[in-house]
Design a protein around this motif. Structure first.
Motif, PDB file in Angstrom:
ATOM      1  N   TRP A  14       0.840  -1.200   0.000  1.00 47.90           N
ATOM      2  CA  TRP A  14       0.000   0.000   0.000  1.00 47.90           C
ATOM      3  C   TRP A  14       0.875   1.250   0.000  1.00 47.90           C
ATOM      4  CZ3 TRP A  14      -5.466  -0.358   1.537  1.00 47.90           C
ATOM      5  CH2 TRP A  14      -5.875  -1.653   1.871  1.00 47.90           C
ATOM      6  N   GLU A  15       0.347   2.302  -0.621  1.00 47.60           N
ATOM      7  CA  GLU A  15       0.945   3.635  -0.497  1.00 47.60           C
ATOM      8  C   GLU A  15      -0.198   4.593  -0.190  1.00 47.60           C
ATOM      9  OE1 GLU A  15       3.738   6.844  -2.913  1.00 47.60           O
ATOM     10  OE2 GLU A  15       3.150   4.981  -3.905  1.00 47.60           O
ATOM     11  N   ILE A  16      -0.097   5.265   0.962  1.00 46.49           N
ATOM     12  CA  ILE A  16      -1.136   6.213   1.372  1.00 46.49           C
ATOM     13  C   ILE A  16      -0.513   7.588   1.578  1.00 46.49           C
ATOM     14  CG2 ILE A  16      -2.628   4.463   2.440  1.00 46.49           C
ATOM     15  CD1 ILE A  16      -1.536   5.368   5.183  1.00 46.49           C
ATOM     16  N   GLU A  17      -1.368   8.616   1.572  1.00 40.89           N
ATOM     17  CA  GLU A  17      -0.916   9.987   1.801  1.00 40.89           C
ATOM     18  C   GLU A  17      -1.657  10.525   3.016  1.00 40.89           C
ATOM     19  OE1 GLU A  17       0.320  13.237  -1.346  1.00 40.89           O
ATOM     20  OE2 GLU A  17      -1.853  13.187  -1.083  1.00 40.89           O
ATOM     21  N   VAL A  18      -0.896  10.979   4.014  1.00 37.66           N
ATOM     22  CA  VAL A  18      -1.497  11.393   5.283  1.00 37.66           C
ATOM     23  C   VAL A  18      -0.829  12.650   5.836  1.00 37.66           C
ATOM     24  CG1 VAL A  18      -2.331   9.134   6.064  1.00 37.66           C
ATOM     25  CG2 VAL A  18       0.038   9.746   6.469  1.00 37.66           C
ATOM     26  N   SER A  19      -1.601  13.414   6.617  1.00 41.74           N
ATOM     27  CA  SER A  19      -1.040  14.537   7.370  1.00 41.74           C
ATOM     28  C   SER A  19      -0.338  13.965   8.598  1.00 41.74           C
ATOM     29  CB  SER A  19      -2.153  15.491   7.804  1.00 41.74           C
ATOM     30  OG  SER A  19      -2.993  14.843   8.749  1.00 41.74           O
ATOM     31  N   ALA A  20       0.352  14.807   9.360  1.00 40.78           N
ATOM     32  CA  ALA A  20       1.055  14.341  10.565  1.00 40.78           C
ATOM     33  C   ALA A  20       0.075  13.711  11.550  1.00 40.78           C
ATOM     34  CB  ALA A  20       1.812  15.505  11.207  1.00 40.78           C
ATOM     35  N   LEU A  51      -1.119   4.158  15.270  1.00 41.27           N
ATOM     36  CA  LEU A  51      -1.775   3.578  16.450  1.00 41.27           C
ATOM     37  C   LEU A  51      -2.681   2.416  16.042  1.00 41.27           C
ATOM     38  CD1 LEU A  51      -2.739   6.731  18.568  1.00 41.27           C
ATOM     39  CD2 LEU A  51      -1.241   4.858  19.270  1.00 41.27           C
ATOM     40  N   PHE A  52      -3.438   2.626  14.968  1.00 45.08           N
ATOM     41  CA  PHE A  52      -4.337   1.584  14.460  1.00 45.08           C
ATOM     42  C   PHE A  52      -3.544   0.369  13.978  1.00 45.08           C
ATOM     43  CE2 PHE A  52      -5.868  -0.214  10.427  1.00 45.08           C
ATOM     44  CZ  PHE A  52      -7.013  -0.871  10.868  1.00 45.08           C
ATOM     45  N   SER A  53      -2.540   0.598  13.133  1.00 44.99           N
ATOM     46  CA  SER A  53      -1.836  -0.505  12.470  1.00 44.99           C
ATOM     47  C   SER A  53      -0.917  -1.274  13.417  1.00 44.99           C
ATOM     48  CB  SER A  53      -1.041   0.011  11.278  1.00 44.99           C
ATOM     49  OG  SER A  53      -0.136   1.007  11.694  1.00 44.99           O
ATOM     50  N   HIS A  54      -0.492  -0.652  14.492  1.00 45.86           N
ATOM     51  CA  HIS A  54       0.400  -1.281  15.475  1.00 45.86           C
ATOM     52  C   HIS A  54      -0.180  -2.613  15.974  1.00 45.86           C
ATOM     53  CE1 HIS A  54       2.989  -1.760  18.950  1.00 45.86           C
ATOM     54  NE2 HIS A  54       1.927  -1.793  19.731  1.00 45.86           N
ATOM     55  N   HIS A  55      -1.499  -2.683  16.103  1.00 46.22           N
ATOM     56  CA  HIS A  55      -2.169  -3.884  16.610  1.00 46.22           C
ATOM     57  C   HIS A  55      -2.043  -5.075  15.663  1.00 46.22           C
ATOM     58  CE1 HIS A  55      -3.849  -1.510  19.834  1.00 46.22           C
ATOM     59  NE2 HIS A  55      -4.328  -0.646  18.947  1.00 46.22           N
ATOM     60  N   PHE A  56      -1.642  -4.809  14.409  1.00 48.50           N
ATOM     61  CA  PHE A  56      -1.600  -5.888  13.412  1.00 48.50           C
ATOM     62  C   PHE A  56      -0.174  -6.301  13.033  1.00 48.50           C
ATOM     63  CE2 PHE A  56      -5.520  -3.456  12.799  1.00 48.50           C
ATOM     64  CZ  PHE A  56      -6.451  -4.459  13.029  1.00 48.50           C
ATOM     65  N   GLU A  57       0.816  -5.807  13.783  1.00 42.79           N
ATOM     66  CA  GLU A  57       2.207  -6.124  13.439  1.00 42.79           C
ATOM     67  C   GLU A  57       2.492  -7.615  13.512  1.00 42.79           C
ATOM     68  OE1 GLU A  57       4.519  -3.470  15.863  1.00 42.79           O
ATOM     69  OE2 GLU A  57       4.350  -1.844  14.398  1.00 42.79           O
ATOM     70  N   ARG A  58       1.912  -8.304  14.494  1.00 42.38           N
ATOM     71  CA  ARG A  58       2.141  -9.765  14.614  1.00 42.38           C
ATOM     72  C   ARG A  58       1.344 -10.546  13.582  1.00 42.38           C
ATOM     73  NH1 ARG A  58       1.657  -9.140  20.664  1.00 42.38           N
ATOM     74  NH2 ARG A  58      -0.510  -9.303  20.096  1.00 42.38           N
ATOM     75  N   ASP A  59       0.312  -9.884  13.001  1.00 41.67           N
ATOM     76  CA  ASP A  59      -0.576 -10.583  12.079  1.00 41.67           C
ATOM     77  C   ASP A  59      -0.221 -10.386  10.597  1.00 41.67           C
ATOM     78  OD1 ASP A  59      -2.061 -11.295  14.324  1.00 41.67           O
ATOM     79  OD2 ASP A  59      -3.301  -9.496  14.177  1.00 41.67           O
ATOM     80  N   GLY A  60       0.859  -9.674  10.310  1.00 44.53           N
ATOM     81  CA  GLY A  60       1.242  -9.536   8.911  1.00 44.53           C
ATOM     82  C   GLY A  60       1.226  -8.112   8.360  1.00 44.53           C
ATOM     83  N   PHE A  61       1.213  -7.103   9.249  1.00 44.52           N
ATOM     84  CA  PHE A  61       1.372  -5.709   8.820  1.00 44.52           C
ATOM     85  C   PHE A  61       2.820  -5.308   9.015  1.00 44.52           C
ATOM     86  CE2 PHE A  61       2.166  -1.417  10.339  1.00 44.52           C
ATOM     87  CZ  PHE A  61       1.691  -0.664   9.282  1.00 44.52           C
ATOM     88  N   ARG A  62       3.382  -4.560   8.060  1.00 42.68           N
ATOM     89  CA  ARG A  62       4.716  -3.977   8.302  1.00 42.68           C
ATOM     90  C   ARG A  62       4.911  -2.714   7.479  1.00 42.68           C
ATOM     91  NH1 ARG A  62       8.960  -5.746   4.679  1.00 42.68           N
ATOM     92  NH2 ARG A  62       8.068  -7.150   3.143  1.00 42.68           N
ATOM     93  N   LEU A  63       5.587  -1.759   8.102  1.00 42.35           N
ATOM     94  CA  LEU A  63       5.943  -0.509   7.412  1.00 42.35           C
ATOM     95  C   LEU A  63       7.117  -0.797   6.484  1.00 42.35           C
ATOM     96  CD1 LEU A  63       5.807   2.175  10.243  1.00 42.35           C
ATOM     97  CD2 LEU A  63       4.364   2.090   8.205  1.00 42.35           C
ATOM     98  N   LEU A  64       7.140  -0.143   5.349  1.00 43.32           N
ATOM     99  CA  LEU A  64       8.246  -0.341   4.390  1.00 43.32           C
ATOM    100  C   LEU A  64       9.140   0.893   4.364  1.00 43.32           C
ATOM    101  CD1 LEU A  64       6.176  -1.928   1.501  1.00 43.32           C
ATOM    102  CD2 LEU A  64       7.572  -3.116   3.176  1.00 43.32           C
ATOM    103  N   GLU A  80      -0.115   9.679  12.712  1.00 37.64           N
ATOM    104  CA  GLU A  80      -0.075   9.246  14.114  1.00 37.64           C
ATOM    105  C   GLU A  80      -1.257   8.307  14.408  1.00 37.64           C
ATOM    106  OE1 GLU A  80      -0.358  11.379  18.447  1.00 37.64           O
ATOM    107  OE2 GLU A  80       0.607  12.506  16.831  1.00 37.64           O
ATOM    108  N   HIS A  81      -2.429   8.685  13.955  1.00 29.86           N
ATOM    109  CA  HIS A  81      -3.641   7.882  14.146  1.00 29.86           C
ATOM    110  C   HIS A  81      -3.515   6.534  13.436  1.00 29.86           C
ATOM    111  CE1 HIS A  81      -7.986   6.924  13.941  1.00 29.86           C
ATOM    112  NE2 HIS A  81      -8.017   7.587  15.090  1.00 29.86           N
ATOM    113  N   PHE A  82      -2.982   6.556  12.206  1.00 27.90           N
ATOM    114  CA  PHE A  82      -2.818   5.328  11.429  1.00 27.90           C
ATOM    115  C   PHE A  82      -1.830   4.381  12.107  1.00 27.90           C
ATOM    116  CE2 PHE A  82      -0.304   2.974   8.271  1.00 27.90           C
ATOM    117  CZ  PHE A  82      -1.289   2.141   7.781  1.00 27.90           C
TER     118      PHE A  82
END
Length: 195
Positions: free
Chosen positions: A168-174, A182-195, A178-180
């Motif tokens: 994914w590529e998204i465009e977000v304000s600061a 917080l949301f995505s942190h919960h899925f790190e063990r399930d297959g989410f990762r920042l690139l 921060e909100h994103f």
């Protein structure tokens, strides 16, 4: 600071000369400039000014008199843009000469008032710096992230479907970032990762 999300236009008549003013987002400036050249081959001039940010978040300004006497057209348009703190935008004015010379003062006034007129018709919105965030998810997380991006009005630039998941590529304000996170942190063990 303010910006726009779509193109606006206005027409001003001054001593038989016609000024067609266009205000557009920076992303469509070059295409609109070329289109105006093609659509108005008999126009005397296509004057422009633009203000945008470089990669260091510094405002870059540029303008062109396009054959009008030096300083009589591009700079007045740029000054109007500065006056309303308009950024990430370009302003183009097509002039059809009406046979009566306006003089340098008349040109400054005509181009300045054309710029003011199109800005008065535009829907200005507050400018917010946005950054792009790259991340990947496994396929089973796609519905959750689709739901998040649609309910939070996050701009999805692109999604690339690969054998092991989605990039994914998204465009977000600061604040949105921060909100994103917080949301995505919960899925790190399930297959989410920042690139």
């Amino acid at each position: 600071m303010q910006t726009i999300e779509e193109t606006f236009s206005a027409t001003v008549e001054e001593k038989k000369s016609t000024f067609l003013a266009y205000l557009c987002p920076m992303s469509s400036f070059d295409a609109l400039h070329q289109k105006l050249k093609n659509d108005h081959p008999k126009a005397a001039h296509i004057v422009w000014a633009k203000r945008y940010f470089n990669e260091y978040r510094q405002i870059v300004e540029n303008n062109s008199d396009d054959g009008e006497p030096k300083g009589t057209s591009g700079p007045p348009v740029l000054n109007v843009m500065r006056g309303v703190e308009l950024v990430e935008a370009g302003l183009l004015i097509v002039r059809y000469f009406g046979g009566i010379k306006l003089g340098t003062g008349g040109l400054v006034r005509a181009y300045g008032s054309s710029a003011k007129e199109v800005i008065a018709h535009a829907k200005l919105i507050p400018f917010v710096f946005k950054e792009r965030v790259l991340f990947s998810t496994i396929y089973s997380l796609v519905p959750r992230f689709e739901h998040y991006t649609s309910t939070q009005n996050v701009t999805v630039i692109k999604r690339e479907f690969q054998s092991d998941g989605v990039m994914w590529e998204i465009e977000v304000s600061a604040d949105e970032k921060e909100h994103f996170l917080l949301f995505s942190h919960h899925f790190e063990r399930d297959g989410f990762r920042l690139l």
